[in-house]
Motif scaffolding. Sequence first.
Motif: not given
Length: 204
Positions: A25-32, A75-78
């Motif tokens: 779930q954390d990986q799915s909402g990341q902006i890098r 960013f995580s949890g996006v």
Amino acid sequence: MASLLRLSLLGCALLLSPASASDSQDQSGQIRGRISIPSKFQQGLPPLGGLHEAKVILDGGLLSTLPTADGYFYFSGVSAGPHLLQVVHPRLNFDAVRLEAEDTGANGMKITAYMADPEHGRGAKLKYPLGLAPSGAFSYLEKREEFNILSVFKSPMALISLFSCGAMFLLPKLQPMIEEEKAKQQAEVEGNKGQAESLTNGKK
């Protein structure tokens, strides 16, 4: 013995399953992305005025983060949907980025990046993960205009001052000429009067 082994394996699976679910779930909402400052912009910056003064904000400041020493940020949890990413720096100007996060289910979150366009929303498409660099530098001091002697004559106050100074120097020199002209005129008038009187006396 076999039953105890099965129970232990089942317990391990139950313990590991929430962690793996949360990780996905954390990986799915990341902006890098990564911020880099070219050498032409670093020349006018103080020793710690590069990446140390940069800050990355998302959606006007709802989320914010600082880049690492190498310029990386995330960013995580996006949540899914459109987002606006900006890099804030006191001396450098970065173009805003529009991000569109799409939830693809089991494959996680798909991020598509564009240049932010105030009129149309989307500009040119960008590569992802983001690679951001400044587009310019802020100039807080205006360049001093070079002195030009001709600019003095464009000012009304300067023209009035020059005219006054010229009048002060020229009037004393013009005064004797004016007096001499008046004397000549007076002499001509008196001469005309004398001629008129002699003519009248001759007629008598």
